[in-house]
Motif scaffolding. Structure first.
Motif, PDB file in Angstrom:
ATOM      1  N   ASP A 240      -1.591   5.245  -0.050  1.00 14.16           N
ATOM      2  CA  ASP A 240      -2.924   5.274  -0.657  1.00 14.16           C
ATOM      3  C   ASP A 240      -2.842   5.131  -2.172  1.00 14.16           C
ATOM      4  N   VAL A 241      -1.918   5.834  -2.795  1.00 15.14           N
ATOM      5  CA  VAL A 241      -1.766   5.752  -4.248  1.00 15.14           C
ATOM      6  C   VAL A 241      -1.423   4.331  -4.671  1.00 15.14           C
ATOM      7  N   LEU A 242      -0.535   3.703  -3.941  1.00 14.66           N
ATOM      8  CA  LEU A 242      -0.109   2.348  -4.284  1.00 14.66           C
ATOM      9  C   LEU A 242      -1.238   1.347  -4.114  1.00 14.66           C
ATOM     10  N   SER A 243      -1.957   1.432  -3.005  1.00 12.11           N
ATOM     11  CA  SER A 243      -3.028   0.464  -2.756  1.00 12.11           C
ATOM     12  C   SER A 243      -4.204   0.676  -3.699  1.00 12.11           C
ATOM     13  N   ILE A 244      -4.458   1.913  -4.088  1.00 14.98           N
ATOM     14  CA  ILE A 244      -5.579   2.178  -4.981  1.00 14.98           C
ATOM     15  C   ILE A 244      -5.261   1.775  -6.408  1.00 14.98           C
ATOM     16  N   TYR A 245      -4.076   2.129  -6.893  1.00 16.15           N
ATOM     17  CA  TYR A 245      -3.771   1.951  -8.307  1.00 16.15           C
ATOM     18  C   TYR A 245      -2.879   0.736  -8.610  1.00 16.15           C
ATOM     19  N   ILE A 246      -1.744   0.641  -7.948  1.00 14.04           N
ATOM     20  CA  ILE A 246      -0.708  -0.301  -8.378  1.00 14.04           C
ATOM     21  C   ILE A 246      -1.011  -1.741  -7.978  1.00 14.04           C
ATOM     22  N   CYS A 247      -1.473  -1.967  -6.753  1.00 18.35           N
ATOM     23  CA  CYS A 247      -1.683  -3.347  -6.287  1.00 18.35           C
ATOM     24  C   CYS A 247      -2.750  -4.090  -7.088  1.00 18.35           C
ATOM     25  N   PRO A 248      -3.961  -3.536  -7.235  1.00 13.33           N
ATOM     26  CA  PRO A 248      -4.947  -4.273  -8.033  1.00 13.33           C
ATOM     27  C   PRO A 248      -4.564  -4.386  -9.502  1.00 13.33           C
ATOM     28  N   LEU A 249      -3.863  -3.377 -10.027  1.00 13.69           N
ATOM     29  CA  LEU A 249      -3.406  -3.450 -11.413  1.00 13.69           C
ATOM     30  C   LEU A 249      -2.393  -4.571 -11.584  1.00 13.69           C
ATOM     31  N   GLY A 250      -1.454  -4.701 -10.643  1.00 18.35           N
ATOM     32  CA  GLY A 250      -0.465  -5.780 -10.705  1.00 18.35           C
ATOM     33  C   GLY A 250      -1.111  -7.145 -10.629  1.00 18.35           C
ATOM     34  N   ALA A 251      -2.105  -7.299  -9.746  1.00 17.45           N
ATOM     35  CA  ALA A 251      -2.815  -8.575  -9.624  1.00 17.45           C
ATOM     36  C   ALA A 251      -3.561  -8.901 -10.907  1.00 17.45           C
ATOM     37  N   GLY A 252      -4.228  -7.899 -11.477  1.00 25.51           N
ATOM     38  CA  GLY A 252      -4.969  -8.114 -12.717  1.00 25.51           C
ATOM     39  C   GLY A 252      -4.073  -8.483 -13.879  1.00 25.51           C
ATOM     40  N   LEU A 253      -2.928  -7.807 -13.977  1.00 23.02           N
ATOM     41  CA  LEU A 253      -1.986  -8.120 -15.052  1.00 23.02           C
ATOM     42  C   LEU A 253      -1.425  -9.529 -14.917  1.00 23.02           C
ATOM     43  N   ALA A 254      -1.096  -9.945 -13.692  1.00 25.19           N
ATOM     44  CA  ALA A 254      -0.607 -11.315 -13.486  1.00 25.19           C
ATOM     45  C   ALA A 254      -1.664 -12.324 -13.912  1.00 25.19           C
ATOM     46  N   GLY A 255      -2.928 -12.035 -13.587  1.00 27.54           N
ATOM     47  CA  GLY A 255      -4.007 -12.920 -13.993  1.00 27.54           C
ATOM     48  C   GLY A 255      -4.160 -12.992 -15.500  1.00 27.54           C
ATOM     49  N   ILE A 256      -4.070 -11.852 -16.164  1.00 24.30           N
ATOM     50  CA  ILE A 256      -4.172 -11.825 -17.628  1.00 24.30           C
ATOM     51  C   ILE A 256      -3.046 -12.634 -18.257  1.00 24.30           C
TER      52      ILE A 256
END
Length: 440
Positions: free
Chosen positions: A371-387
């Motif tokens: 839950d922690v990973l899916s809530i915080y890390i996955c969308p953050l990683g996707a957003g950072l790659a996009g940036i």
């Protein structure tokens, strides 16, 4: 790295990417959400979001990986190098790599459960219980701390053996076998279920249109979450697979196939599970591990030919889970190779040892871990790659990389849609996940 391994064929790459996307979310979450959020009224926004994320995020990560020929750390570093901030970029790149490894470790626990149940369909142990309470007690014991050590380690060893064979000889070959077999097995199940009394009620339930669902924000929120996480945009797995791709390959075309087959896998799962539940008059309101390891085995044992159905079902689930696990471990393995200049087998051994130790330690808390990973890390990683790709690398760089391997220039709308819509969506998913306790 010199002599970097690569995919040997277009369909090998596509099937590997489909394998990374098709996983437990398709099987134990999608049917439940279709059931809970209006059937066809959920499918419509879900498909719209799949098109959006496939058009933006999947293409982004494939192109970024191919452009840099590296995993997230070096890819982010290369992007920031133009601004003389390579170390800062590499630091941000640690986030998706950490996320991939941590997610792989949690997924290893789940794969241990799946392997035990798959083998149990052959020995008879999976269908040995007589009621839901007994299945629940058995699953609770297996999912407790140190409750499934042997099968969990066996699943991880199988995954690492495939990864040790490399990209072409291991990942690609496994995808070419596992993904067609997965779809074949689920088609067999769907045909079987279609002929069961009462299945028609399940189809009505799946494809019903409830106008009220369209006005309910939760329908759209969970459709977005399902599409986002199902397509595996997290700044790691799709990016690292893209780094093994030839410049001759048409990435937008490949991304469309990945999105299509991932959606077909989810719909197939719904066409099997929801009508199967309907044959007993049950309504699907239980998702997650409980559906897969408690309610479905109890249902399957009551069906004609239940043991054969169980063998086919859990074999298909094992194939889907293993291809996802392979993808999750590949990013940290590639990172160890790049950062420490190790060859393939030692890098797999290092990550395999870490995965074994940590996965054994988290067996009793794996749900909270994921839950922690899916809530915080996955969308953050996707957003950072996009940036990194759109804001740091810039329009000229992006359009050049996306158009490699294409005869016609890809739409000029790609850049602004990704920069001003997809990236905010990543952080919107992050905020919604925090607020609602997860939407993936």
């Amino acid at each position: 790295m010199n002599n970097r391994d690569s995919f040997q064929s277009r369909w090998g790459f596509i099937l590997a990417c489909i394998g990374s996307a098709v996983g437990m979310g398709n099987i134990w979450m999608f049917p439940t959400r279709v059931s809970l959020y209006g059937g066809g009224s959920f499918l419509i926004p879900y498909i719209l979001f799949v098109i959006l994320i496939g058009f933006t995020g999947v293409i982004t990560e494939m192109s970024f990986g191919r452009a840099t020929r590296s995993g997230p750390i070096d890819a982010f570093g290369i992007a920031c190098e133009k601004k003389e901030h390579r170390k800062l970029g590499e630091t941000f790149g640690l986030i998706p790599v950490f996320g991939s490894l941590a997610m792989a470790i949690g997924y290893t626990v789940v794969m241990g459960w799946i392997l035990k149940y798959a083998i149990g369909t052959l020995t008879g142990s999976t269908l040995a219980y007589t009621d839901v309470e007994e299945y629940g007690a058995a699953f609770g014991s297996m999912a407790s701390a140190f409750g499934n050590n042997l099968w969990q380690v066996a699943a991880l060893v199988l995954c690492m053996l495939i990864l040790m064979l490399g990209v072409g000889g291991g990942i690609e070959r496994a995808g070419k076998i596992m993904m067609p077999l997965f779809f074949l097995l689920f088609v067999i199940l769907a045909v079987y279920v279609a002929f069961q009394p009462g299945a028609i009620d399940g189809y009505r339930y799946i494809f019903r249109i409830d106008p009220k669902a369209f006005s309910d924000p939760t329908t759209w929120i969970f459709a977005l979450g399902q599409a986002f996480f199902s397509l595996s945009v997290a700044g790691n797995g799709t990016l690292i697979y893209g780094s093994y791709l030839s410049d001759k390959e048409n990435i937008p075309e490949s991304a469309s196939k990945v999105a299509l087959f991932d959606t077909l896998a989810a719909i197939l799962a719904a066409l099997v599970i929801i009508p199967a539940m309907a044959t007993t008059g049950a309504r699907l309101n239980q998702g997650g591990p409980g559906l897969l390891f408690i309610f479905l085995p109890h249902l399957i044992r009551t069906m004609p030919g239940g043991r054969l159905i169980a063998i086919i079902f859990f074999a298909a689930v094992l194939l889907a889970g293993m291809t996802s696990l392979i993808n999750l471990y590949e990013a940290p393995i590639a990172t160890v190779q790049e950062q420490f200049h190790l060859s393939r087998v030692p890098a797999c051994a290092v990550i395999g040892i870490i995965g074994t130790i940590v996965s054994l330690l988290i067996q009793g808390i794996v749900s909270d871990w994921m839950d922690v990973l899916s809530i915080y890390i996955c969308p953050l990683g996707a957003g950072l790659a996009g940036i990194m790709f759109f804001w740091v690398c810039g329009k000229t760089y992006v359009e050049k990389e996306v158009n490699k391997g294409r005869e016609k220039t890809f739409t000029s709308l790609f850049f602004p849609i990704c920069k001003y819509l997809y990236i905010p969506i990543c952080f919107f998913v992050l905020i919604l996940g925090i607020a609602l306790g997860g939407i993936g």
